[in-house]
Design a protein around this motif. Structure first.
Motif: not given
Length: 126
Positions: A1-6, A22-26, A76-78, A97-104
């Motif tokens: 499960q996608l999770q972000l923890v500040e 901002c640590a991401a898990s999942g 560190k996924n952070t 907050a996160a948004t999926r996608g490879l972008s410059t």
């Protein structure tokens, strides 16, 4: 499960510094652009910074430009937000907050980010 923890919020005196994490898990944070937003009581949510998934391009709101620095450590996924020269008007709940996608590139628009953390309180007061 996608999770972000500040983490990293707290009480600091004017002129002080804090570093938010901002640590991401999942999920692999490397495939996502990350934004930092804040909301003060009685005010609308404000986008303050973002960092792209590729190349580390960044953007800042005028209100924090020159004082805040966003960075990422994919190993560190952070993602971090270094906040210096803090002012009482920086007091707010800060969320990543996160948004999926490879972008410059990245944008600091709330609607562009479907995944959100719960937030961490930052209070700047003497």
């Amino acid at each position: 499960q996608l999770q972000l923890v500040e983490s990293g919020g707290g009480l600091v005196q004017p002129g002080g510094s804090l570093r938010l994490s901002c640590a991401a898990s999942g999920f692999n944070l490397g495939y996502y652009g990350i934004g930092w937003f804040r909301q003060a009581p009685g005010k609308e949510r404000e986008g303050i910074s973002c960092i792209s998934s590729l190349g580390g391009s960044t953007n800042y709101a005028d209100s924090v430009k020159g004082r805040f620095t966003i960075s990422r450590d994919n190993a560190k996924n952070t993602v971090y937000l270094q906040m210096n020269s803090l002012k009482p008007e920086d007091t707010a709940i800060y969320s990543c907050a996160a948004t999926r996608g490879l972008s410059t590139r990245c944008v600091i628009l709330t609607d562009d980010y479907p995944y959100w953390g719960q937030g961490t309180q930052v209070t700047v007061s003497s």
